[in-house]
Design a protein around this motif. Structure first.
Motif, mmCIF file in Angstrom:
data_model
loop_
_atom_site.group_PDB
_atom_site.id
_atom_site.type_symbol
_atom_site.label_atom_id
_atom_site.label_comp_id
_atom_site.label_asym_id
_atom_site.label_seq_id
_atom_site.Cartn_x
_atom_site.Cartn_y
_atom_site.Cartn_z
ATOM 1 N N ARG A 133 0.810 -1.226 0.000
ATOM 2 C CA ARG A 133 0.000 0.000 0.000
ATOM 3 C C ARG A 133 0.844 1.278 0.000
ATOM 4 O O ARG A 133 0.319 2.367 -0.211
ATOM 5 N N LYS A 164 3.027 3.733 -3.944
ATOM 6 C CA LYS A 164 2.449 4.687 -4.895
ATOM 7 C C LYS A 164 3.359 5.864 -5.221
ATOM 8 O O LYS A 164 3.119 6.582 -6.175
ATOM 9 N N THR A 210 6.468 8.150 -6.562
ATOM 10 C CA THR A 210 7.214 8.090 -7.827
ATOM 11 C C THR A 210 8.703 8.376 -7.646
ATOM 12 O O THR A 210 9.462 8.315 -8.598
ATOM 13 N N HIS A 226 11.346 -1.419 -4.319
ATOM 14 C CA HIS A 226 11.052 -0.511 -3.214
ATOM 15 C C HIS A 226 11.586 -1.039 -1.882
ATOM 16 O O HIS A 226 11.844 -0.252 -0.970
#
Length: 195
Positions: free
Chosen positions: A28, A31, A33, A84
Motif C-alpha cells: 500500500r 504509490k 514516484t 522498493h
C-alpha cells in the motif's frame, strides 16, 4: 550512488527468517514516484500499531540498537520483486544487510541501489547475533575491497561473495549508466579504430 569501500558501524538485529518484501515495505506504500520517504514505512506493520503509534517491542523502535547494518535471519528479501524494498532499507539509513541467504532478485535490487547484501554462513550469522546480544554497542567492519565482514570485539571474520562488476560499481559510486559513461573514451577509441 554513494561510494562504498569500508563501513564501521554497530548493527540492528532482526533474527527472523523468510522476511519478504511485503513485510519490508507493504504494497500500500508503493504509490510514490521517487525513492525518498520509503524509510518512514520500512517494516510498517511490525513497527507501528494500527493507530500509528510505535510498537515498543519492535527492534527498530528500541533506541539501544543503532547502526547502518541490519543483521537478518535466513532468506531475507523473498517474495515479490519490488525494488522498493531496497529503497526503503537505504532510505532508513541501512548500507549493509547481513544474512545467511538472500533472494536473488532482492540481492540484485540492493546492489543496484547502493545497499550491500553480505551473505555469510549460518554459524557466522549466529556469532554476529550473539555479539550484538552480548553488547548492542559492538562494532562491525565491512570491507568491500577485501570482501570481509569482521566482528571487531572478537576478531571473527568471514568472507563474502559479490559480482565483480557490482563491486566495481559500489566502490566507485556508479550506477549502470555511470559505469558506461566512465568508459566513454575507451568506447570512442574502439569505435574510431573499427569504423
Amino acid at each position: 550512488m554513494e561510494k562504498f569501500k569500508k563501513l564501521q558501524s554497530t548493527a540492528i538485529p532482526l533474527p527472523i527468517e523468510d522476511v519478504d518484501t511485503d513485510q519490508i515495505i507493504p504494497a500500500r506504500f508503493l504509490k510514490a514516484t521517487t525513492r525518498e520517504g520509503f524509510g518512514d514505512n520500512l517494516f510498517r506493520d511490525w513497527r507501528y500499531e494500527a493507530d500509528g503509534s510505535p510498537r515498543p517491542g519492535f527492534i527498530l523502535n528500541n533506541p539501544i540498537y543503532q547502526g547502518q547494518i541490519l543483521v537478518a535471519g535466513r532468506n531475507f528479501g523473498c517474495g515479490s520483486s519490488r525494488e522498493h524494498a531496497a529503497w526503503a532499507l537505504y532510505d532508513f539509513g541501512f548500507r549493509v544487510v547481513v544474512s545467511s541467504f538472500f533472494a536473488d532478485i532482492f540481492r540484485g535490487n540492493a546492489l543496484n541501489n547502493g545497499l550491500l547484501p553480505v551473505q555469510v554462513s549460518e554459524p557466522f550469522l549466529q556469532a554476529v547475533f550473539s555479539a550484538i546480544e552480548a553488547n548492542p554497542a559492538t562494532q562491525f567492519l565491512v570491507d568491500l575491497e577485501a570482501q570481509r565482514f569482521t566482528i571487531q570485539a572478537t576478531g571473527q571474520s568471514a568472507g563474502f561473495e559479490i559480482d565483480p562488476y557490482k563491486k566495481t560499481c559500489m566502490i566507485n559510486g556508479y550506477d549502470d549508466i555511470d559505469f558506461l559513461l566512465n568508459l566513454r573514451e575507451e568506447i570512442e577509441a574502439f569505435e574510431q579504430k573499427n569504423s
